[in-house]
Design a protein around this motif. Sequence first.
Motif, PDB file in Angstrom:
ATOM      1  N   PHE A 179       0.861  -1.185   0.000  1.00 34.28           N
ATOM      2  CA  PHE A 179       0.000   0.000   0.000  1.00 34.28           C
ATOM      3  C   PHE A 179       0.895   1.231   0.000  1.00 34.28           C
ATOM      4  CE2 PHE A 179      -2.207   3.430   2.203  1.00 34.28           C
ATOM      5  CZ  PHE A 179      -3.469   3.405   1.637  1.00 34.28           C
ATOM      6  N   SER A 180       0.671   2.140  -0.946  1.00 36.34           N
ATOM      7  CA  SER A 180       1.540   3.307  -1.062  1.00 36.34           C
ATOM      8  C   SER A 180       0.861   4.395  -1.876  1.00 36.34           C
ATOM      9  CB  SER A 180       2.856   2.910  -1.734  1.00 36.34           C
ATOM     10  OG  SER A 180       3.731   4.015  -1.858  1.00 36.34           O
ATOM     11  N   ARG A 181       1.331   5.623  -1.676  1.00 36.72           N
ATOM     12  CA  ARG A 181       0.836   6.738  -2.485  1.00 36.72           C
ATOM     13  C   ARG A 181       1.285   6.598  -3.937  1.00 36.72           C
ATOM     14  NH1 ARG A 181      -0.540  11.601   0.159  1.00 36.72           N
ATOM     15  NH2 ARG A 181       0.228  12.756  -1.638  1.00 36.72           N
ATOM     16  N   SER A 182       2.449   5.983  -4.141  1.00 34.87           N
ATOM     17  CA  SER A 182       3.046   5.915  -5.472  1.00 34.87           C
ATOM     18  C   SER A 182       3.008   4.505  -6.044  1.00 34.87           C
ATOM     19  CB  SER A 182       4.507   6.379  -5.422  1.00 34.87           C
ATOM     20  OG  SER A 182       4.612   7.668  -4.849  1.00 34.87           O
ATOM     21  N   ALA A 183       2.879   4.421  -7.339  1.00 34.44           N
ATOM     22  CA  ALA A 183       2.953   3.133  -8.013  1.00 34.44           C
ATOM     23  C   ALA A 183       4.410   2.680  -8.045  1.00 34.44           C
ATOM     24  CB  ALA A 183       2.413   3.253  -9.434  1.00 34.44           C
ATOM     25  N   PRO A 184       4.678   1.386  -8.057  1.00 37.43           N
ATOM     26  CA  PRO A 184       6.059   0.900  -8.070  1.00 37.43           C
ATOM     27  C   PRO A 184       6.741   1.167  -9.401  1.00 37.43           C
ATOM     28  CG  PRO A 184       4.549  -0.912  -8.409  1.00 37.43           C
ATOM     29  CD  PRO A 184       3.691   0.286  -8.089  1.00 37.43           C
ATOM     30  N   THR A 185       8.030   1.479  -9.348  1.00 43.18           N
ATOM     31  CA  THR A 185       8.780   1.655 -10.593  1.00 43.18           C
ATOM     32  C   THR A 185       9.141   0.295 -11.190  1.00 43.18           C
ATOM     33  OG1 THR A 185      10.811   1.835  -9.285  1.00 43.18           O
ATOM     34  CG2 THR A 185       9.725   3.891  -9.910  1.00 43.18           C
ATOM     35  N   GLU A 186       9.335  -0.695 -10.324  1.00 41.82           N
ATOM     36  CA  GLU A 186       9.636  -2.056 -10.774  1.00 41.82           C
ATOM     37  C   GLU A 186       8.760  -3.030  -9.987  1.00 41.82           C
ATOM     38  OE1 GLU A 186      13.774  -2.888 -10.482  1.00 41.82           O
ATOM     39  OE2 GLU A 186      14.384  -1.129 -11.631  1.00 41.82           O
ATOM     40  N   PRO A 187       7.520  -3.269 -10.461  1.00 43.80           N
ATOM     41  CA  PRO A 187       6.595  -4.153  -9.736  1.00 43.80           C
ATOM     42  C   PRO A 187       7.169  -5.556  -9.564  1.00 43.80           C
ATOM     43  CG  PRO A 187       5.465  -2.939 -11.470  1.00 43.80           C
ATOM     44  CD  PRO A 187       6.925  -2.736 -11.699  1.00 43.80           C
ATOM     45  N   VAL A 188       6.899  -6.138  -8.404  1.00 47.91           N
ATOM     46  CA  VAL A 188       7.336  -7.501  -8.127  1.00 47.91           C
ATOM     47  C   VAL A 188       6.212  -8.457  -8.522  1.00 47.91           C
ATOM     48  CG1 VAL A 188       8.027  -9.140  -6.342  1.00 47.91           C
ATOM     49  CG2 VAL A 188       8.830  -6.760  -6.247  1.00 47.91           C
ATOM     50  N   THR A 189       6.536  -9.463  -9.291  1.00 48.10           N
ATOM     51  CA  THR A 189       5.532 -10.431  -9.736  1.00 48.10           C
ATOM     52  C   THR A 189       4.815 -11.066  -8.547  1.00 48.10           C
ATOM     53  OG1 THR A 189       6.843 -10.948 -11.704  1.00 48.10           O
ATOM     54  CG2 THR A 189       5.159 -12.540 -11.062  1.00 48.10           C
ATOM     55  N   GLY A 190       3.493 -11.099  -8.638  1.00 45.13           N
ATOM     56  CA  GLY A 190       2.691 -11.736  -7.610  1.00 45.13           C
ATOM     57  C   GLY A 190       2.261 -10.832  -6.470  1.00 45.13           C
TER      58      GLY A 190
END
Length: 215
Positions: A31-42
């Motif tokens: 949970f975060s204000r920002s979207a991930p720069t490198e999403p982790v699979t799963g």
Amino acid sequence: MSRIVVIGGTGYAGSAIVAEAAGRGHDVTAFSRSAPTEPVTGVTYVQGDATDESALAAVVADADVVVSTLAPRGPLTDSFRDVNRTVARLADAAGARLFVVGGFSSLRPEPGAPRFVEDLTHVPAEIHAEVLAGAALIIEDLPATPDSLSWVFVSPARMFGSFAPGERSGDYRVGDDVSVAPSDGGAISGADYAIGFVDLIEKGDHHRAHVNLAN
């Protein structure tokens, strides 16, 4: 496998913990204000404001473990402690264990000695408020929570942050509220801190305790 919710899951410590926990097969929500720069699979990523209690409640409700990696700066400069108290209350209501990413200054140099935070002459004046707010969680706020809440406050070595990411060695040392690092503060990489952090979650040996991790 545990259902782990990481509040601030795209930040420096948060993203490392998310990656480590997911890599071990846990069901992870970041949970975060920002979207991930490198999403982790799963990993399930949820964007939201930590000051929004309803948004927090929605992700915490089914958690086994809640991890707070928030920092007392930026949007949370004035609300950091209130938000963490809310996270603690929601975790308790959900029956989840709470793990909090702490700071080095809340540690002690030796048993029974004052915490580093009691003498901030070594810390730039512009971050005094940030250091004090972070330490207040373990000095005042977490001990004041109901006994039904199991919490662990996890301080890193002094040289910890995106300014010194280091490398993954797989090695770390763990101590209580007395710094296990050398007198210069030592260090620990983000990856090794995450390894130690997830080990603490999986082993479950600590309850309402302050611990620290260093290389």
